[in-house]
Design a protein around this motif. Structure first.
Motif, PDB file in Angstrom:
ATOM      1  N   THR A  40       0.807  -1.293   0.030  1.00  0.00           N
ATOM      2  CA  THR A  40       0.155  -0.046  -0.051  1.00  0.00           C
ATOM      3  C   THR A  40       0.930   1.288  -0.044  1.00  0.00           C
ATOM      4  O   THR A  40       1.622   1.641   1.087  1.00  0.00           O
ATOM      5  CB  THR A  40      -0.738   0.053   1.430  1.00  0.00           C
ATOM      6  OG1 THR A  40      -1.757  -1.223   1.258  1.00  0.00           O
ATOM      7  CG2 THR A  40      -1.760   1.150   1.250  1.00  0.00           C
ATOM      8  N   GLU A  41       0.981   1.877  -1.274  1.00  0.00           N
ATOM      9  CA  GLU A  41       2.016   3.043  -1.301  1.00  0.00           C
ATOM     10  C   GLU A  41       1.650   4.286  -0.228  1.00  0.00           C
ATOM     11  O   GLU A  41       2.521   5.121  -0.012  1.00  0.00           O
ATOM     12  CB  GLU A  41       1.784   3.611  -2.690  1.00  0.00           C
ATOM     13  CG  GLU A  41       2.650   2.421  -3.769  1.00  0.00           C
ATOM     14  CD  GLU A  41       2.565   2.951  -5.247  1.00  0.00           C
ATOM     15  OE1 GLU A  41       2.202   3.890  -5.383  1.00  0.00           O
ATOM     16  OE2 GLU A  41       2.971   2.107  -6.036  1.00  0.00           O
ATOM     17  N   LEU A  42       0.283   4.492  -0.015  1.00  0.00           N
ATOM     18  CA  LEU A  42      -0.028   5.759   0.521  1.00  0.00           C
ATOM     19  C   LEU A  42       0.486   5.387   2.057  1.00  0.00           C
ATOM     20  O   LEU A  42       0.046   6.536   3.051  1.00  0.00           O
ATOM     21  CB  LEU A  42      -1.146   6.297   0.422  1.00  0.00           C
ATOM     22  CG  LEU A  42      -1.735   6.802  -0.843  1.00  0.00           C
ATOM     23  CD1 LEU A  42      -2.958   6.939  -1.205  1.00  0.00           C
ATOM     24  CD2 LEU A  42      -0.872   7.938  -1.394  1.00  0.00           C
ATOM     25  N   CYS A  43       0.606   4.351   2.802  1.00  0.00           N
ATOM     26  CA  CYS A  43       0.963   3.882   4.216  1.00  0.00           C
ATOM     27  C   CYS A  43       2.496   4.040   4.302  1.00  0.00           C
ATOM     28  O   CYS A  43       3.179   3.173   3.659  1.00  0.00           O
ATOM     29  CB  CYS A  43       0.345   2.634   4.535  1.00  0.00           C
ATOM     30  SG  CYS A  43       0.415   2.296   6.355  1.00  0.00           S
ATOM     31  N   ARG A  44       2.923   4.593   5.011  1.00  0.00           N
ATOM     32  CA  ARG A  44       4.284   4.585   5.892  1.00  0.00           C
ATOM     33  C   ARG A  44       4.436   4.019   6.898  1.00  0.00           C
ATOM     34  O   ARG A  44       3.458   4.298   7.945  1.00  0.00           O
ATOM     35  CB  ARG A  44       4.865   5.875   5.741  1.00  0.00           C
ATOM     36  CG  ARG A  44       6.327   5.905   6.616  1.00  0.00           C
ATOM     37  CD  ARG A  44       6.871   7.520   6.749  1.00  0.00           C
ATOM     38  NE  ARG A  44       7.306   7.820   7.820  1.00  0.00           N
ATOM     39  CZ  ARG A  44       7.688   8.795   8.240  1.00  0.00           C
ATOM     40  NH1 ARG A  44       7.079   9.967   7.521  1.00  0.00           N
ATOM     41  NH2 ARG A  44       8.278   9.323   9.503  1.00  0.00           N
ATOM     42  N   LEU A  45       5.102   2.924   7.103  1.00  0.00           N
ATOM     43  CA  LEU A  45       5.195   2.215   8.235  1.00  0.00           C
ATOM     44  C   LEU A  45       6.477   2.446   9.301  1.00  0.00           C
ATOM     45  O   LEU A  45       7.524   2.710   8.718  1.00  0.00           O
ATOM     46  CB  LEU A  45       5.295   0.585   7.959  1.00  0.00           C
ATOM     47  CG  LEU A  45       4.536  -0.030   7.020  1.00  0.00           C
ATOM     48  CD1 LEU A  45       4.779  -1.709   6.747  1.00  0.00           C
ATOM     49  CD2 LEU A  45       3.141  -0.126   7.777  1.00  0.00           C
ATOM     50  N   GLU A  46       6.092   2.505  10.579  1.00  0.00           N
ATOM     51  CA  GLU A  46       7.187   2.930  11.549  1.00  0.00           C
ATOM     52  C   GLU A  46       7.316   1.696  12.299  1.00  0.00           C
ATOM     53  O   GLU A  46       6.584   1.863  13.456  1.00  0.00           O
ATOM     54  CB  GLU A  46       6.904   4.065  12.173  1.00  0.00           C
ATOM     55  CG  GLU A  46       7.162   5.383  11.289  1.00  0.00           C
ATOM     56  CD  GLU A  46       8.584   5.624  11.263  1.00  0.00           C
ATOM     57  OE1 GLU A  46       9.445   5.188  12.106  1.00  0.00           O
ATOM     58  OE2 GLU A  46       8.721   6.486  10.511  1.00  0.00           O
ATOM     59  N   LEU A  47       7.910   0.606  11.957  1.00  0.00           N
ATOM     60  CA  LEU A  47       7.847  -0.486  12.787  1.00  0.00           C
ATOM     61  C   LEU A  47       8.962  -0.438  13.945  1.00  0.00           C
ATOM     62  O   LEU A  47      10.084   0.243  13.405  1.00  0.00           O
ATOM     63  CB  LEU A  47       7.999  -1.841  11.832  1.00  0.00           C
ATOM     64  CG  LEU A  47       6.866  -1.949  10.853  1.00  0.00           C
ATOM     65  CD1 LEU A  47       7.082  -3.187  10.066  1.00  0.00           C
ATOM     66  CD2 LEU A  47       5.497  -1.815  11.401  1.00  0.00           C
ATOM     67  N   GLY A  48       8.981  -0.997  14.915  1.00  0.00           N
ATOM     68  CA  GLY A  48      10.075  -1.043  16.168  1.00  0.00           C
ATOM     69  C   GLY A  48      10.064   0.185  16.764  1.00  0.00           C
ATOM     70  O   GLY A  48      10.857   0.663  17.578  1.00  0.00           O
ATOM     71  N   ARG A  49       8.807   1.210  16.502  1.00  0.00           N
ATOM     72  CA  ARG A  49       8.855   2.311  17.340  1.00  0.00           C
ATOM     73  C   ARG A  49       7.549   2.307  18.159  1.00  0.00           C
ATOM     74  O   ARG A  49       6.239   1.587  17.742  1.00  0.00           O
ATOM     75  CB  ARG A  49       8.455   3.544  16.328  1.00  0.00           C
ATOM     76  CG  ARG A  49       9.951   3.750  15.543  1.00  0.00           C
ATOM     77  CD  ARG A  49      10.789   4.512  16.081  1.00  0.00           C
ATOM     78  NE  ARG A  49      11.527   4.187  17.477  1.00  0.00           N
ATOM     79  CZ  ARG A  49      12.594   3.381  17.343  1.00  0.00           C
ATOM     80  NH1 ARG A  49      13.153   3.131  16.179  1.00  0.00           N
ATOM     81  NH2 ARG A  49      13.226   2.976  18.263  1.00  0.00           N
ATOM     82  N   HIS A  50       7.271   2.951  19.151  1.00  0.00           N
ATOM     83  CA  HIS A  50       6.046   3.078  19.778  1.00  0.00           C
ATOM     84  C   HIS A  50       5.761   4.559  20.544  1.00  0.00           C
ATOM     85  O   HIS A  50       6.712   5.390  20.566  1.00  0.00           O
ATOM     86  CB  HIS A  50       6.269   2.262  21.110  1.00  0.00           C
ATOM     87  CG  HIS A  50       7.060   2.698  22.326  1.00  0.00           C
ATOM     88  ND1 HIS A  50       8.192   1.997  22.345  1.00  0.00           N
ATOM     89  CD2 HIS A  50       6.717   3.608  23.361  1.00  0.00           C
ATOM     90  CE1 HIS A  50       8.706   2.584  23.417  1.00  0.00           C
ATOM     91  NE2 HIS A  50       8.007   3.408  24.011  1.00  0.00           N
TER      92      HIS A  50
END
Length: 304
Positions: free
Chosen positions: A75-85
């Motif tokens: 999904t191109e419009l979604c930026r993932l910030e994984l490993g962050r809270h």
């Protein structure tokens, strides 16, 4: 306020079914999103060995999770910030601001909070007395191979017990289920399973771990006492909501009722209420939350 002043259109906190559904729906209506998740996407779904209540023919959590994760990562419009809270979520008349554990701040017009729930521990319930600092794993984390041929003491009668048994129909694991009167209605689906021994209790006192075994003193509802011994102990006493600090409004039970929140904060998934903790309701509420933000933003733009 112009779009360029925001980091994104929608901040999504939590990468479970509700958060992923929110991101997918947001993208479908042209909204950019940033999804923040401290672990892997759909991490709890990967721990559910059997499903019997979702559309699409999925029969296990990992199967459904793989499908969701694959779709979201494309999904191109979604930026993932994984490993962050998110350490704090604040809302005012103009925007929401999410502060990350790195100290970075992200802004958007709206935020969807879908951080879900985590397992209750023995010290969280009045009917269990346990050694100070004791924490136990939930039953859904038990590995079938390691449980084979063993006796497990299960604290509480919550529904993951039925999931474990359905997922492992041939295991000879014995489950000693100690549960309070409030859980009586939950154990109907496991009552007839020969691998289950039901122990209705008024109170349970866990002893200190002794080598590879556990023991507990159970006081029945008739006042009779008995000692229970098992190879290991697991939890099935329910969950407690988890949410970032800041401007979320919590009820007396710790959950975050959607109707009580700031207009720019939308609560989705299991965080809403203990009554709707199901995968299907999480997916639906996440999608609805994104649409709520979409229509609210369009109304706001029309007025400006």
């Amino acid at each position: 306020m112009a779009d360029t002043l925001y980091d994104t259109d929608l901040i999504i906190i939590g990468g479970g079914p509700a958060g992923c559904a929110a991101a997918r729906m947001a993208a479908s209506v042209g909204m950019r999103s940033i999804l923040i998740e401290p672990d892997r996407l759909c991490r709890n779904l990967y721990r559910i060995p059997a499903l019997n209540n979702v559309l699409g023919g999925y029969t296990s959590g990992p199967e459904l999770a793989d499908s969701i994760v694959s779709e979201l990562k494309s999904t191109e419009l979604c930026r993932l910030e994984l490993g962050r809270h998110v350490t704090e979520l604040c809302a005012d008349d103009d925007q929401v601001t999410a502060t990350l554990d790195t100290g970075a701040r992200l802004t958007a017009r709206y935020a969807v909070v879908a951080t879900g729930v985590g397992p209750l521990q023995p010290h969280d319930v009045a009917w269990i007395t346990a050694p100070s600092g004791l924490t136990l794993p939930p039953l859904w984390q038990a590995e079938a191979d390691e449980a084979e041929g063993r006796a497990l003491l299960v604290l509480g009668g919550d529904r993951p017990i039925g999931t474990f048994l359905r997922a492992n129909p041939t295991t000879d694991t014995r489950l000693l289920v100690a549960y309070p009167e409030a859980d009586e209605y939950k154990i109907e689906e496991i009552r007839e399973d020969s691998r289950v021994t039901l122990v209705p209790v008024e109170h349970l006192r866990l002893g200190p771990a002794e080598g590879a075994s556990v023991s507990a003193e159970a006081v029945g509802r008739d006042g009779e006492r008995q000692t229970i011994t098992a190879d290991a102990a697991y939890l099935s006493i329910g969950n407690a909501p988890t949410a970032p600090s800041g401007d979320l409004i919590r009820g007396v039970d710790g959950y975050c009722p959607p109707t009580d929140q700031h207009p720019r904060i939308i609560v989705a998934g299991d965080l809403r209420s203990a009554r709707f903790q199901r995968i299907m309701t999480a997916l639906g509420s996440g999608s609805e939350a994104a649409l709520h933000a979409y229509y609210a933003a369009r109304e706001l733009l029309a007025k400006s």
